[in-house]
Design an enzyme around this catalytic site. Structure first.
Site, mmCIF file in Angstrom:
data_model
loop_
_atom_site.group_PDB
_atom_site.id
_atom_site.type_symbol
_atom_site.label_atom_id
_atom_site.label_comp_id
_atom_site.label_asym_id
_atom_site.label_seq_id
_atom_site.Cartn_x
_atom_site.Cartn_y
_atom_site.Cartn_z
ATOM 1 N N CYS A 78 2.712 1.874 2.544
ATOM 2 C CA CYS A 78 2.742 0.951 1.202
ATOM 3 C C CYS A 78 1.340 1.728 0.218
ATOM 4 C CB CYS A 78 3.209 -0.462 1.263
ATOM 5 S SG CYS A 78 3.076 -0.951 -0.678
ATOM 6 N N HIS A 82 7.239 -2.128 4.438
ATOM 7 C CA HIS A 82 6.560 -2.352 5.128
ATOM 8 C C HIS A 82 7.293 -3.470 6.429
ATOM 9 C CE1 HIS A 82 2.790 -3.953 2.884
ATOM 10 N NE2 HIS A 82 4.260 -3.653 1.845
ATOM 11 N N GLU A 88 6.353 -3.543 8.923
ATOM 12 C CA GLU A 88 6.243 -4.587 9.901
ATOM 13 C C GLU A 88 5.931 -5.335 9.840
ATOM 14 O OE1 GLU A 88 4.727 -2.967 7.868
ATOM 15 O OE2 GLU A 88 3.109 -4.302 6.717
HETATM 16 N N1 GLN Z 1 -0.002 -2.572 -4.987
HETATM 17 C C1 GLN Z 1 -0.288 -1.495 -3.894
HETATM 18 C C2 GLN Z 1 -1.405 -1.319 -3.730
HETATM 19 O O1 GLN Z 1 -1.532 0.152 -4.926
HETATM 20 C C3 GLN Z 1 0.341 -1.427 -3.067
HETATM 21 C C4 GLN Z 1 0.786 -3.352 -2.176
HETATM 22 C C5 GLN Z 1 0.858 -3.443 -1.067
HETATM 23 O O2 GLN Z 1 0.676 -2.468 -0.217
HETATM 24 N N2 GLN Z 1 1.354 -3.611 -0.090
HETATM 25 O O3 GLN Z 1 -2.612 -0.734 -3.662
#
Ligand code: GLN
Length: 205
Positions: free
Chosen positions: A74, A184, A186
């Site tokens: 992410c 994610h 995890e």
């Molecule tokens: N929207 C977040 C970002 O731009 C990422 C979101 C996340 O890691 N769950 O860093």
């Protein structure tokens, strides 16, 4: 485990369950001698700011260039992208993967969702029979990949956000020893993505 901000505890638990030993990286000297580095989800602008403040941007780039295995999930995926769309120019990523990712790509209406993913068999085997449950939270997607990037998972077309007829959005990629996922792993009990990363760390995948 890059432990500047975000969901590193859950990733640590997942890696330990898979038999790995973990340590928390908070300053450049913590990077010495690592077999792999995991960059968790969180806020990529904050991770970038904290990494800059602790003078870690260049050392992490050097680690990547030296061929150490790195997995970004992410916000971690955003940190591994050579190009960030909708990012802040004053908050650099580490880069390493020849791709463009769009931050918060699914829009404000779709803050978070779950999707069953099929992976390339070479990455996570058998996901046609046993799909991978992926949790997306204000997730990025991958809009462009360079020739050396392997796409290892896409969203099912139906989850694409209304663009009928287009292939599913790219949500997992690998380039050499670098792995990145929009989601994610995890946050569920399915450990197959963490196992895949540890195979990359060990040189078995
Ligand atoms: N929207 C977040 C970002 O731009 C990422 C979101 C996340 O890691 N769950 O860093």
């Amino acid at each position: 485990m890059l432990a500047l901000q975000g969901g590193f505890r859950e990733h640590e638990e997942a890696l330990v369950e898979c038999g790995a030993a973990t340590l928390r990286v908070r300053e450049a000297t913590d990077l010495d001698g690592l077999d792999g580095l995991l960059i968790p989800g969180g806020e990529s602008t904050t991770i970038s700011l904290l990494a800059s403040r602790s003078s870690m941007i260049e050392p992490v780039r050097e680690l990547i260039a030296a061929g150490v295995a790195v997995y970004g999930s992410c916000a971690g995926m955003i940190m591994l992208a050579d190009e960030v769309l909708d990012g802040r120019p004053d908050r650099p990523s580490f880069g390493g993967i020849d791709m463009a990712v769009r931050r918060n790509a699914f829009g404000r209406q779709v803050d978070s969702f779950e999707a069953d993913l099929e992976f390339e068999d070479s990455a996570v085997p058998n996901t046609v029979a046993e799909p991978f449950p992926a949790v997306f939270i204000r997730a990025p997607w991958v809009e462009r990949t360079g020739p050396s990037v392997a796409v290892v998972a896409r969203l099912p077309e139906a989850e694409n956000g209304g663009e009928a007829g287009e292939p599913g959005k790219i949500v997992a990629v690998r380039q050499g020893r670098l792995l990145a996922t929009s989601f994610h792993p995890e946050l569920t009990h399915d450990r197959r993505v963490h196992q895949y990363f540890l195979e990359i760390v060990k040189g078995d995948a």
